[in-house]
Design a protein around this motif. Structure first.
Motif, mmCIF file in Angstrom:
data_model
loop_
_atom_site.group_PDB
_atom_site.id
_atom_site.type_symbol
_atom_site.label_atom_id
_atom_site.label_comp_id
_atom_site.label_asym_id
_atom_site.label_seq_id
_atom_site.Cartn_x
_atom_site.Cartn_y
_atom_site.Cartn_z
ATOM 1 N N UNK A 28 0.178 66.753 35.786
ATOM 2 C CA UNK A 28 1.234 67.771 35.760
ATOM 3 C C UNK A 28 1.134 68.690 36.977
ATOM 4 N N UNK A 29 -0.077 69.097 37.315
ATOM 5 C CA UNK A 29 -0.275 69.954 38.488
ATOM 6 C C UNK A 29 0.127 69.228 39.764
ATOM 7 N N UNK A 30 -0.199 67.947 39.861
ATOM 8 C CA UNK A 30 0.158 67.155 41.040
ATOM 9 C C UNK A 30 1.675 67.014 41.164
ATOM 10 N N UNK A 31 2.346 66.841 40.026
ATOM 11 C CA UNK A 31 3.807 66.772 40.030
ATOM 12 C C UNK A 31 4.397 68.089 40.523
ATOM 13 N N UNK A 32 3.820 69.209 40.084
ATOM 14 C CA UNK A 32 4.280 70.522 40.552
ATOM 15 C C UNK A 32 4.210 70.620 42.073
ATOM 16 N N UNK A 33 3.087 70.230 42.620
ATOM 17 C CA UNK A 33 2.897 70.288 44.075
ATOM 18 C C UNK A 33 3.903 69.381 44.777
ATOM 19 N N UNK A 34 4.065 68.157 44.262
ATOM 20 C CA UNK A 34 4.990 67.184 44.846
ATOM 21 C C UNK A 34 6.412 67.735 44.881
ATOM 22 N N UNK A 35 6.874 68.267 43.739
ATOM 23 C CA UNK A 35 8.250 68.726 43.656
ATOM 24 C C UNK A 35 8.484 69.989 44.481
ATOM 25 N N UNK A 36 7.520 70.874 44.518
ATOM 26 C CA UNK A 36 7.671 72.076 45.354
ATOM 27 C C UNK A 36 7.757 71.703 46.832
ATOM 28 N N UNK A 37 7.021 70.672 47.230
ATOM 29 C CA UNK A 37 7.114 70.191 48.608
ATOM 30 C C UNK A 37 8.499 69.614 48.891
ATOM 31 N N UNK A 38 9.023 68.841 47.939
ATOM 32 C CA UNK A 38 10.361 68.288 48.109
ATOM 33 C C UNK A 38 11.410 69.390 48.206
ATOM 34 N N UNK A 39 11.262 70.410 47.387
ATOM 35 C CA UNK A 39 12.200 71.526 47.427
ATOM 36 C C UNK A 39 12.167 72.220 48.787
ATOM 37 N N UNK A 365 3.179 58.903 39.709
ATOM 38 C CA UNK A 365 2.132 59.681 39.042
ATOM 39 C C UNK A 365 1.854 59.155 37.629
ATOM 40 N N UNK A 366 2.784 58.328 37.108
ATOM 41 C CA UNK A 366 2.660 57.825 35.752
ATOM 42 C C UNK A 366 2.584 56.298 35.696
ATOM 43 N N UNK A 367 3.081 55.633 36.744
ATOM 44 C CA UNK A 367 3.041 54.174 36.830
ATOM 45 C C UNK A 367 2.207 53.824 38.053
ATOM 46 N N UNK A 368 1.047 53.249 37.848
ATOM 47 C CA UNK A 368 0.081 53.110 38.934
ATOM 48 C C UNK A 368 0.554 52.213 40.071
ATOM 49 N N UNK A 369 1.191 51.090 39.758
ATOM 50 C CA UNK A 369 1.474 50.127 40.818
ATOM 51 C C UNK A 369 2.879 50.193 41.373
ATOM 52 N N UNK A 370 3.633 51.260 41.038
ATOM 53 C CA UNK A 370 4.991 51.351 41.561
ATOM 54 C C UNK A 370 4.944 51.677 43.045
ATOM 55 N N UNK A 371 5.865 51.108 43.762
ATOM 56 C CA UNK A 371 5.976 51.357 45.203
ATOM 57 C C UNK A 371 7.379 51.870 45.476
ATOM 58 N N UNK A 372 7.461 53.023 46.082
ATOM 59 C CA UNK A 372 8.774 53.572 46.379
ATOM 60 C C UNK A 372 9.521 52.653 47.335
#
Length: 377
Positions: A28-39, A365-372
Motif C-alpha cells: 500500500x505504501x509503495x502504491x502511494x509513492x507510485x501514484x504520487x509520482x504519476x500525479x 504491485x499485486x501481480x508479480x509477472x505482469x509486464x507493462x
C-alpha cells in the motif's frame, strides 16, 4: 494435536498473520509513492484509487486537490466524471434487458426504432455497442454534440450523413449508436434510460453518491475538470499548468458519457457485477466482455493496449493477464484482470492524464509477472 503442539503453533500462526499485514501495508505504501509520482509527472490535481481482490477492497485512497481555484483538498467523497466509462454501464443495461427476454444483441436496431435511414436498418445492437457499425458520428468536427442540445435536431442532422464504412469492416469510436441505445433502453424498460441505470445498477450496487451530470450542473463535492491544453485557432497547444475544462452532455447523450462517481462506488459496482447482483447469468458477463471480431477476423480498438472492444467495454486482448478496461475522457480508467482476480479503479480530474497507461504498472504491485505493455511516463 496435543495442547503442547497447539501452544507452539499459535505463536507461529500469529507471526504469519503479522507478516501478511506488514506485507500488505508495504504494498500500500509503495502504491502511494507510485501514484504520487504519476500525479507530479502528469500534473494531476486529484486522484482516487481503489484496488479490489477476492470481492473486497484492499485499498481505497484519495490524493491531491479537488478544486485548484480555492485549494480544496480532495476527499473520499469527491466526485469525478467517468466520461465514456458510462458506456460500460450501458452494456450492462442492454444485457439486463437480454436476461429479461426483451431483446437480443443480434437484433437490428431498426426492430426498435422507426424512421431510420435504409442504410442503417440492418445494423445490429452488437455492432452499435462495439463501434463496428459504420454509423456517421453525431459529434461535430470541433467535438460538440450536434443539435444544440436537442435530440430531434441532432438525429435529423446525423441521419443525412452517409455511412463511414461497411458494417463490421473496422472499429471506429462512435457516439451515435449509444444515443440509439438510450432510445431503445427507454422504450423497452418503460423508464428513461438514466432512471433505468440508476435503479438497476447504482442502487443495487450501493453506489450512494453516483449520479448523472456535467459541468453545467451544481454537484456537491465535484472534483471538477482540468486540462493541460488550450485552443489557439484550430489548434490546441500544451500548457505548463492545468486550466479549467468544460464538459456538457445533453440528457439524450448521456448513454455515451455523463456519469460522475467515486472510486468507492465504482469498486462496489465491480463487486456487484462479479457477484451476480447486476447480471444473473455467467453467459451474460461472457457476452458483455467478449470483443467484436471484424470482417477480417481480427479485433479492433483504441491502441495496442486497449486493442479490442466488447459491449461497451474496451478490452486488453492478450495471452497473459487479459483485461476489460473501460476508459473515459482520458482521465479515468477501470481495469478488470480476467485471470487474476484483480480490479483497479483510477479516477482523476485531469483530462489527458490517461491513467490507463500506468494501470498495468500499478497492477504489478499485486501481480508479480505482469509486464507493462504501454508507456508509463
Amino acid at each position: 494435536m496435543n495442547l503442547k503442539q497447539l501452544s507452539l503453533l499459535v505463536p507461529f500462526i500469529g507471526m504469519l498473520s503479522t507478516s501478511a499485514v506488514a506485507q500488505q501495508n508495504n504494498v500500500s505504501d509503495s502504491v502511494d509513492v507510485f501514484l504520487k509520482n504519476k500525479m507530479e509527472q502528469r500534473h494531476i490535481p486529484a486522484l482516487q484509487v481503489s484496488i479490489i481482490r477476492g470481492g473486497k477492497v484492499l485499498k481505497n485512497t484519495t490524493y491531491g486537490v479537488a478544486n485548484l481555484e480555492y485549494n480544496i483538498k480532495a476527499s473520499d467523497e469527491s466526485m469525478f466524471s467517468v466520461n465514456s466509462i458510462t458506456k460500460a454501464f450501458v452494456g450492462i443495461a442492454v444485457m439486463q434487458l437480454v436476461e429479461a427476454g426483451k431483446l437480443k444483441i443480434t437484433d437490428p436496431v431498426s426492430k426498435y426504432i422507426d424512421s431510420l435511414p435504409d442504410t442503417w436498418k440492418k445494423i445490429t445492437l452488437q455492432q452499435v455497442l462495439t463501434h463496428t457499425s459504420g454509423l456517421p458520428d453525431i459529434m461535430t468536427p470541433d467535438e460538440q454534440v450536434m443539435g444544440k442540445g436537442l435530440e430531434s435536431m441532432a438525429m435529423a442532422e446525423v441521419k443525412k450523413l452517409p455511412l463511414e464504412f461497411a458494417v463490421g469492416d473496422k472499429f471506429s469510436y462512435n457516439q451515435t449508436g449509444y444515443v440509439l441505445l438510450g432510445q431503445i433502453i427507454t422504450k423497452l424498460s418503460g423508464m428513461h434510460f438514466t432512471k433505468f441505470i440508476e435503479e438497476r445498477q447504482f442502487k443495487v450496487a450501493g453506489m450512494k453518491l453516483t449520479r448523472f451530470g456535467d459541468s453545467f450542473d451544481v454537484i456537491p463535492n465535484y472534483a471538477g475538470a482540468y486540462r493541460m491544453t488550450k485552443q489557439l485557432g484550430d489548434d490546441y497547444i500544451r500548457t505548463k499548468t492545468p486550466g479549467i475544462g468544460y464538459m456538457q452532455f445533453p440528457e439524450f447523450f448521456r448513454t455515451a458519457a455523463g456519469i460522475l462517481s467515486t472510486s468507492t462506488d465504482m469498486a462496489n459496482w465491480i463487486i456487484a457485477l462479479k457477484t451476480g447482483k447486476l447480471l444473473k447469468e455467467k453467459s451474460s458477463i461472457e457476452a458483455l466482455w467478449t470483443p467484436a471480431i471484424l470482417n477480417n477476423g481480427k479485433v479492433g480498438g483504441f491502441n495496442r493496449l486497449t486493442n479490442g472492444y466488447a459491449l461497451g467495454w474496451p478490452t486488453v486482448t492478450r495471452e497473459k493477464h487479459p483485461a476489460v478496461a473501460p476508459v473515459g475522457g482520458g482521465r479515468s480508467a477501470v481495469f478488470v484482470y480476467l485471470k487474476d482476480d484483480l480490479s483497479i479503479v483510477v479516477l482523476t480530474n485531469l483530462m489527458g492524464s490517461n491513467p490507463d497507461q500506468f494501470i498495468d504498472a500499478l497492477a504489478g504491485f499485486y501481480i508479480q509477472d505482469i509486464r507493462t505493455s504501454f508507456p508509463t511516463k
